[in-house]
Design an enzyme around this catalytic site. Structure first.
Site, PDB file in Angstrom:
ATOM      1  N   CYS A 286      43.779  38.733  39.830  1.00  0.00           N
ATOM      2  CA  CYS A 286      42.315  38.790  39.968  1.00  0.00           C
ATOM      3  C   CYS A 286      41.871  39.738  41.077  1.00  0.00           C
ATOM      4  CB  CYS A 286      41.743  37.389  40.161  1.00  0.00           C
ATOM      5  SG  CYS A 286      42.085  36.639  41.772  1.00  0.00           S
ATOM      6  N   HIS A 334      39.759  32.926  43.694  1.00  0.00           N
ATOM      7  CA  HIS A 334      39.587  33.738  42.483  1.00  0.00           C
ATOM      8  C   HIS A 334      38.369  34.644  42.640  1.00  0.00           C
ATOM      9  CE1 HIS A 334      40.436  34.674  38.289  1.00  0.00           C
ATOM     10  NE2 HIS A 334      39.127  34.707  38.094  1.00  0.00           N
ATOM     11  N   HIS A 346      37.101  39.616  34.677  1.00  0.00           N
ATOM     12  CA  HIS A 346      38.099  39.125  35.622  1.00  0.00           C
ATOM     13  C   HIS A 346      39.455  39.019  34.942  1.00  0.00           C
ATOM     14  CE1 HIS A 346      38.103  34.555  34.560  1.00  0.00           C
ATOM     15  NE2 HIS A 346      37.646  35.234  33.529  1.00  0.00           N
TER      16      HIS A 346
END
Length: 371
Positions: A286, A334, A346
């Protein structure tokens, strides 16, 4: 004679016998469990599997960010060690040259015999010339003393550099051990997730968002990967359409050229596999995706989510614009790239490639504007 009475048999229903039977049955059941023949663990529903897998992925991603940070620190420590070792080598070369020069002076003095100066003056045929030579020798002696002092100073510098290099090597070993611990945590979490997903059918997996054609890889080289199946190829095909300069219909324009470049890069990577620790160009985790997108836009971002959230100015959820970085979970583990209309791009986890998703699908933790 008294009549012989037959002993009365105790009913199995009485307390002591019933207790003994219960203990015996419990022991048998325990033995069965210890023998490995006990009842299988209860079947989990699809929703329960999803909850457990999502939690494992969240924990694995938190460990991945710690791994990324440790890897970055290990790289810096290794670079410092190399710099110190190069500097030690250069100083040792200069020291050896200085030592050679002093050795030549010492050898010359030895060959001259080293007579007492008063005796040399008395025996000299030309006292004036001798006195001039003595003055020169005194000056030469001063230069020699200075050379000796420089050698001593160089020796001290080299010892200090060697000490600093030793400290950096210890730091590097510590970082490498940290990397190993985080890697073990990551692979353990992903193995557990894979086992849970293995209980479900492809249809059940697809129901909660896992890509039907992907399989969770083993991560033999220190990373976990996703093999690209038919579902991912379709995603890559749509990614090529979305990467067109015309942009998707209904998309929101980025506020400036750098944010636009980062968003464009992210669209161009839709369908790319998730690999923990990867920063592109063909696979990402990520924070690796957000770093690569802004690198393409000419902006250097830190490696981890924990650092990226502080890399720009904070913005509220209501102020989001395309290109802003959006962060999730209480541990800031994240990150995604906001592209407008409540959507982000993402790299989700090891069971799904880079994709477009609503920012509501995870607990929102904050946002940062870096361009």
């Amino acid at each position: 004679m008294a009549a012989h009475r037959k002993p009365r048999q105790r009913s199995l229903g009485t307390g002591k016998v019933r207790t003994a039977a219960t203990i015996a049955l419990a022991g048998a059941a325990t033995a069965t469990v210890f023998d490995g023949t006990g009842h299988a663990e209860p079947q989990l529903s699809t929703a329960q599997v999803k909850a457990k897998v999502d939690k494992l992925y969240e924990e694995a991603e938190a460990a991945t960010e710690k791994y990324n940070g440790a890897k970055e620190r290990a790289g810096k420590a290794a670079k410092r060690v190399g710099t110190l070792q190069d500097e030690v080598a250069r100083k040792e070369e200069r020291l050896n040259s200085a030592r050679d020069a002093l050795g030549s002076i010492a050898a010359s003095q030895y060959r001259s015999g080293g007579l007492d100066p008063a005796l040399q003056l008395a025996l000299s045929d030309d006292p004036d010339q001798y006195l001039e030579g003595a003055a020169f020798a005194e000056r030469a002696g001063s230069r020699q003393a200075a050379a000796v002092q420089r050698v001593r100073h160089q020796l001290r510098e080299i010892e200090q550099l060697r000490g600093a290099a030793h400290v950096e090597l210890a730091s590097l070993k510590s970082r490498q051990a940290e990397l190993k611990r985080h890697k073990k945590t990551i692979t353990g979490k992903l193995d557990s997730a894979r086992q849970l997903l293995g209980r479900l059918s492809d249809e059940e997996r697809a129901r909660f968002g896992a890509t039907g054609g992907s399989t969770v890889g083993g991560g033999s080289g220190g990373s976990d990967s996703v093999s690209v199946g038919s579902g991912d190829r379709a995603s890559r095909s749509s990614a090529r359409d979305l990467a067109d300069p015309a942009a998707p219909a209904g998309s929101v324009a980025a506020p400036n050229s750098r944010a636009a470049a980062a968003v464009s890069y992210a669209y161009g990577k839709l369908g790319a596999p998730y690999v923990w620790g990867a920063t592109g160009p063909d696979a990402f985790d990520c924070s690796g995706l957000s770093q690569a997108a802004y690198r393409a836009a000419g902006i250097a971002l830190p490696r981890t989510t924990y650092a990226q959230i502080n890399a720009g100015s904070r913005v509220s959820r209501s102020e989001l614009q395309p290109g802003d970085l959006v962060f999730f979970y209480s541990g800031i583990s994240h990150v995604g790239i906001y592209v407008g209309n409540g959507q982000m791009i993402h790299a989700p986890n090891s069971n799904a490639p880079v994709r477009l998703a609503p920012i509501d699908e995870m607990p929102f933790a904050g946002a940062t504007r870096v361009a």
